[in-house]
Design an enzyme around this catalytic site. Sequence first.
Site, mmCIF file in Angstrom:
data_model
loop_
_atom_site.group_PDB
_atom_site.id
_atom_site.type_symbol
_atom_site.label_atom_id
_atom_site.label_comp_id
_atom_site.label_asym_id
_atom_site.label_seq_id
_atom_site.Cartn_x
_atom_site.Cartn_y
_atom_site.Cartn_z
ATOM 1 N N SER A 1 25.826 72.211 35.527
ATOM 2 C CA SER A 1 24.634 72.267 36.387
ATOM 3 C C SER A 1 23.416 72.420 35.481
ATOM 4 O O SER A 1 23.548 72.748 34.305
ATOM 5 C CB SER A 1 24.753 73.484 37.310
ATOM 6 O OG SER A 1 23.510 73.948 37.752
ATOM 7 N N TYR B 1 26.469 82.046 39.966
ATOM 8 C CA TYR B 1 26.592 80.588 39.805
ATOM 9 C C TYR B 1 26.134 80.184 38.412
ATOM 10 O O TYR B 1 26.792 79.416 37.704
ATOM 11 C CB TYR B 1 25.728 79.911 40.872
ATOM 12 C CG TYR B 1 25.790 78.409 40.930
ATOM 13 C CD1 TYR B 1 24.986 77.633 40.097
ATOM 14 C CD2 TYR B 1 26.617 77.760 41.833
ATOM 15 C CE1 TYR B 1 25.019 76.246 40.165
ATOM 16 C CE2 TYR B 1 26.651 76.372 41.915
ATOM 17 C CZ TYR B 1 25.849 75.631 41.075
ATOM 18 O OH TYR B 1 25.885 74.257 41.141
#
Length: 255
Positions: A146, A159
Amino acid sequence: MTALFDLTGKTALVTGSARGLGYAYAEGLAAEGAHVILNDIRDTLLTESVDKLRAKGYTAYGVAFDVTKEDAIENAFNQLDEQNIHVDILINNAGIQYRKPMVELELENWQKVIDTNLTSAFLVSRAAAKRMIARNTGGKIINIGSLTSQAARPTVAPYTAAKGGIKMLTCSMAAEWAQFNIQSNAIGPGYILTDMNTALIEDEKFDNWVKSSNPSQRWGRPEELIGTAVFLSSKASDYINGQIIYVDGGWLSVL
Ligand code: NAP
Ligand code: GCO
């Protein structure tokens, strides 16, 4: 189709692929000749997605398992072994998001995100790599990172920690498995239009931030990730290992 990107004769397992980016990766690899194994937790959704790919003439299977459960993963791979289905390409895509400031964040939710987004990649890759090494066939492992593999924003700490871990776990896989002709790399998508981001897409302030923060001035679309996934699944990337390729419209490259 040039042989360099031809996936004919290869079998790809994509975790979390009944919908979203995972489904896009699976369809994209199938279009280049791969047999694809879809995975999800929800059997019904998984079957619907497998049927969609089969209706397009692709060879697709569905294997439902929770990527955080070690026994379920081993059982799934044993099930594939019994059917003489061998994973040549693994995309560790399954993941969840949980947004909350750290001072309010419950340990249970921290752990759930770490387990789903990071530990799962270790568990599933271990099962796949053991078999690739035993068969001496080599293989491709693609972990999904990400923008948060590289930079953080408030309220998504677990995350971000997991995706930062994905970047370095990818390096560890390269360190240990490159000698067996296994190429382990990662894809770092930017902000993409999927269910994970529905709340953000519908938030005008956040939507404007995404569009003003990257030189492409727009959200990405799931199909825009397919080319990188095919590249990292194919012969074209046989001497690339331990890398992360950001598919982010240029976001991380500009001030
Ligand atoms: P999504 O639309 O929420 O889909 C996530 C998929 O993962 C779903 O199919 C979900 O299953 C599955 N999943 C969740 N937990 C699982 C588990 N324990 N076992 C098996 N499958 C599980 O998310 P997405 O946007 O497609 O994201 C896919 C991956 O890309 C994630 O790793 C995410 O972090 C990463 N990513 C996304 C973006 C983005 O902007 N969208 C950007 C960068 C990275 P169910 O269908 O049963 O819920
Ligand atoms: C968020 C988003 C991001 C994107 C993606 C960006 O809450 O900021 O969910 O995490 O999904 O990971 O690369």
